[in-house]
Design a protein around this motif. Structure first.
Motif, PDB file in Angstrom:
ATOM      1  N   GLY A   1      -8.289  20.962 -27.928  1.00  0.00           N
ATOM      2  CA  GLY A   1      -7.091  20.697 -27.132  1.00  0.00           C
ATOM      3  C   GLY A   1      -6.138  19.750 -27.837  1.00  0.00           C
ATOM      4  N   ASN A   2      -5.953  18.566 -27.280  1.00  0.00           N
ATOM      5  CA  ASN A   2      -5.041  17.581 -27.870  1.00  0.00           C
ATOM      6  C   ASN A   2      -5.763  16.518 -28.676  1.00  0.00           C
ATOM      7  OD1 ASN A   2      -2.719  18.753 -26.697  1.00  0.00           O
ATOM      8  ND2 ASN A   2      -3.147  17.735 -24.759  1.00  0.00           N
ATOM      9  N   ALA A   3      -7.060  16.698 -28.889  1.00  0.00           N
ATOM     10  CA  ALA A   3      -7.849  15.753 -29.675  1.00  0.00           C
ATOM     11  C   ALA A   3      -8.347  16.435 -30.952  1.00  0.00           C
ATOM     12  CB  ALA A   3      -9.027  15.238 -28.858  1.00  0.00           C
ATOM     13  N   PHE A   4      -8.200  15.725 -32.068  1.00  0.00           N
ATOM     14  CA  PHE A   4      -8.707  16.182 -33.353  1.00  0.00           C
ATOM     15  C   PHE A   4      -9.896  15.297 -33.744  1.00  0.00           C
ATOM     16  CE2 PHE A   4      -4.523  17.924 -33.254  1.00  0.00           C
ATOM     17  CZ  PHE A   4      -4.532  19.042 -34.081  1.00  0.00           C
ATOM     18  N   PHE A   5     -10.947  15.936 -34.287  1.00  0.00           N
ATOM     19  CA  PHE A   5     -12.140  15.210 -34.688  1.00  0.00           C
ATOM     20  C   PHE A   5     -12.318  15.385 -36.191  1.00  0.00           C
ATOM     21  CE2 PHE A   5     -12.540  16.042 -30.212  1.00  0.00           C
ATOM     22  CZ  PHE A   5     -12.973  14.815 -29.718  1.00  0.00           C
ATOM     23  N   ILE A   6     -12.231  14.254 -36.898  1.00  0.00           N
ATOM     24  CA  ILE A   6     -12.224  14.241 -38.359  1.00  0.00           C
ATOM     25  C   ILE A   6     -13.593  13.790 -38.861  1.00  0.00           C
ATOM     26  CG2 ILE A   6     -11.135  13.237 -40.404  1.00  0.00           C
ATOM     27  CD1 ILE A   6      -8.691  12.631 -38.492  1.00  0.00           C
ATOM     28  N   THR A   7     -14.205  14.579 -39.725  1.00  0.00           N
ATOM     29  CA  THR A   7     -15.492  14.219 -40.314  1.00  0.00           C
ATOM     30  C   THR A   7     -15.251  13.429 -41.594  1.00  0.00           C
ATOM     31  OG1 THR A   7     -16.567  16.193 -39.409  1.00  0.00           O
ATOM     32  CG2 THR A   7     -17.658  15.091 -41.250  1.00  0.00           C
TER      33      THR A   7
END
Length: 549
Positions: free
Chosen positions: A107-113
């Protein structure tokens, strides 16, 4: 920000469209609301230190592109970072130490590894590349986004506003109120015929001859909340002044469209009056290093930190109206006073969760009456705050729902200010009240806070338990009613329409005699003179009165 009654419906529609669903009288929240409104594990492990937001604004396509460098301190080992950016904006690349990182979107959240091991105490950074057409504000500032407009000469006139909706509507950010950068740089590239005005001090203007653009570089030397960051682009005229304040010389800068220059030079003289009054009541302006600016925009106005935006058409009142109905509201420019009041309550003292937004709006709405009192006397200020009661709806609690980015009732403005004025009445010590207001801004200087901290501070420094008042006025929509009867020279009284634990000292008039009574939800009685038939409540109490037969 101020929400008058006639736009509350629009504001609620916009908020609901963002994620909250209504089912009967209950709000149903989505996963997106939780990701936005809670301190998720992917947020909790890192402490934000610094942003460098660098963008190019492209009016022809109503789009922006740029980068945000995010510097942070590692608080606990974790390898996934949450960054927020609302659709239809897109993150295109993320780098750490020049290595491209993997990420996914929910959605409006990005998850960066993160590939680099995140060790406690390390200071690291990521650089986020992004672009897109940000949401366009339909009714700024209440629905938020970018405002793309033209001035009377056909020049682009552009501004951002995003309280509630969130800064992630136009730039990639840790979009939660609890964590602020210690400082920030803002670089905005615009046509060389225009100017960008953002927060803090202008440190450099860079000419890009090949592209026929200029980049304006601004530096914010203090912590800043996300929604306070702004971009304002126009064919501006600039003039400046100085204010000799409690912490020394404060720079005042004004940016208005060129045809409005002379009107602004006259109207903006009220800035010094505002600063004089609020430094008296609240203590030193909280951002001397960053200066104070008023910036004309194509909407009504907003409390962007050190870059307060203005669209009140260079007139007193709220677009020429007195919101109090007393006449006092036409003695000052509402936007200059209200939005600049937020420099103390919202920008200096910031709520950790938007559910506690009353901390911003109740104190700032109360600042309007304090401005009137400072220049026109205490009774004038009291008349003003009482006059604002006509706007109170008592529709739902002032405190919203925690963890889902849900603010409470719009009554946080004038019901909240009347509650504070009532607490002052109960305190009955104006020196103590002044010291407490100034103490709030000193002891919570540049901090994010919770309601409990403010409640405890007021109770401790005013030396009475104000918790029952906060519970009643912030956590319910019921207005207590003082119910009484007089029989055989005895006055009996109690509160109804109140929480069982509600109690409060109330100043009443028994004939010609002033009396303070301690009222609870249980009947109490006192002896009175035979000729007393009715009682009156001190008008600075916001409550009901009912005589029983």
């Amino acid at each position: 920000m101020f929400k008058p009654l006639f736009i509350l419906f629009l504001s609620v529609l916009s908020f609901n469209s963002f994620g909250q669903l209504l089912q009967g009288d209950k709000a149903i929240f989505t996963e997106q609301d939780t990701l936005r409104g809670s301190i998720t594990p992917e947020r909790e492990w890192w402490d934000l230190k610094y942003y460098h937001l660098s963008i190019e604004v492209l009016p022809e396509s109503k789009s922006i592109l740029g980068t945000n460098k995010v510097e942070y301190t590692v608080l606990s080992p974790f390898q996934v970072m949450q960054i927020d950016l609302q659709k239809p904006m897109e993150i295109t690349k993320v780098l750490q130490e020049d290595k491209e990182l993997k990420f996914f979107r929910n959605g409006n959240a990005f998850f960066i590894t993160l590939e680099k091991q995140q060790n406690i105490g390390d200071i690291n950074n990521v650089v986020i590349y992004y672009n897109g057409q940000p949401r366009e504000a339909v009714n700024a500032p209440w629905d938020g986004g970018f405002t793309w407009n033209k001035d009377t000469n056909g020049n682009d006139f552009i501004a951002t506003s995003c309280q509630g909706l969130g800064a992630s509507v136009w730039w990639p950010v840790k979009d939660h109120m609890y964590d602020e950068p210690d400082s920030m740089r803002i670089s905005v590239e615009v046509s060389n015929l225009l100017m960008d005005v953002s927060n803090g001090q202008l440190i450099k203007v860079e000419k890009n001859r090949r592209k026929k653009t200029k980049t304006y570089h601004w530096f914010v030397d203090n912590p800043i909340n996300n929604y306070g960051v702004n971009v304002n682009i126009g064919d501006y005229a600039h003039f400046s002044d100085k204010y000799d304040g409690e912490k020394g010389e404060l720079s005042l800068d004004y940016y208005v469209l060129k045809p409005n220059l002379e009107k602004a030079k006259k109207q903006f003289q009220q800035t010094k009056q505002m600063l004089e009054a609020f430094e008296h009541w609240f203590g030193p302006y909280p951002f001397y290093e960053d200066g104070f600016k008023l910036v004309e925009v194509p909407y009504l106005g907003m409390e962007h930190q050190s870059s307060v935006t203005y669209g009140n058409q260079f007139q007193n009142g709220y677009l020429g109206r007195d919101l109090s109905g007393t006449g006092w509201g036409l003695k000052f420019d509402f936007i200059i006073v209200h939005e600049a009041g937020h420099e103390w309550f919202a920008n200096n003292i910031t709520d950790k969760d938007i559910a506690d937004m009353w901390i911003h709006e109740s104190f700032t709405s109360y600042s309007e009456c304090l401005f009137v009192e400072y220049f026109y006397g205490k009774e004038a200020g009291q008349e003003y705050v009482r006059g604002t009661r006509a706007s109170i709806q008592n529709d739902k609690p002032i405190i919203g729902i925690y963890g889902v980015n849900a603010e409470g009732s719009g009554d946080m403005y004038y019901k909240g200010s009347n509650m504070l004025n009532m607490i002052r009445q109960i305190t009955n010590d104006d020196e103590k009240w002044l010291a407490t207001l100034r103490g709030l801004n000193k002891d919570f200087y540049h901090q994010t806070v919770e309601t409990k901290q403010i409640e405890n501070y007021l109770s401790n420094h005013l030396e009475f338990d104000a918790k029952p008042i906060f519970d009643q006025y912030l956590r319910t929509n019921q207005i207590p009613i003082l119910e009484y009867r007089i029989y055989e020279n005895r006055l009996s009284y109690r509160f109804t329409s109140a929480l069982p634990t509600f109690k409060m000292s109330v100043d009443i008039l028994l004939g010609e005699k002033k009396e303070r009574i301690e009222v609870t939800t249980n009947w109490k009685s006192i002896d009175i003179q035979e000729e007393v038939k009715d009682i009156k409540i001190n008008p600075n109490y916001y409550m009901g009165l009912m005589k029983m037969q």
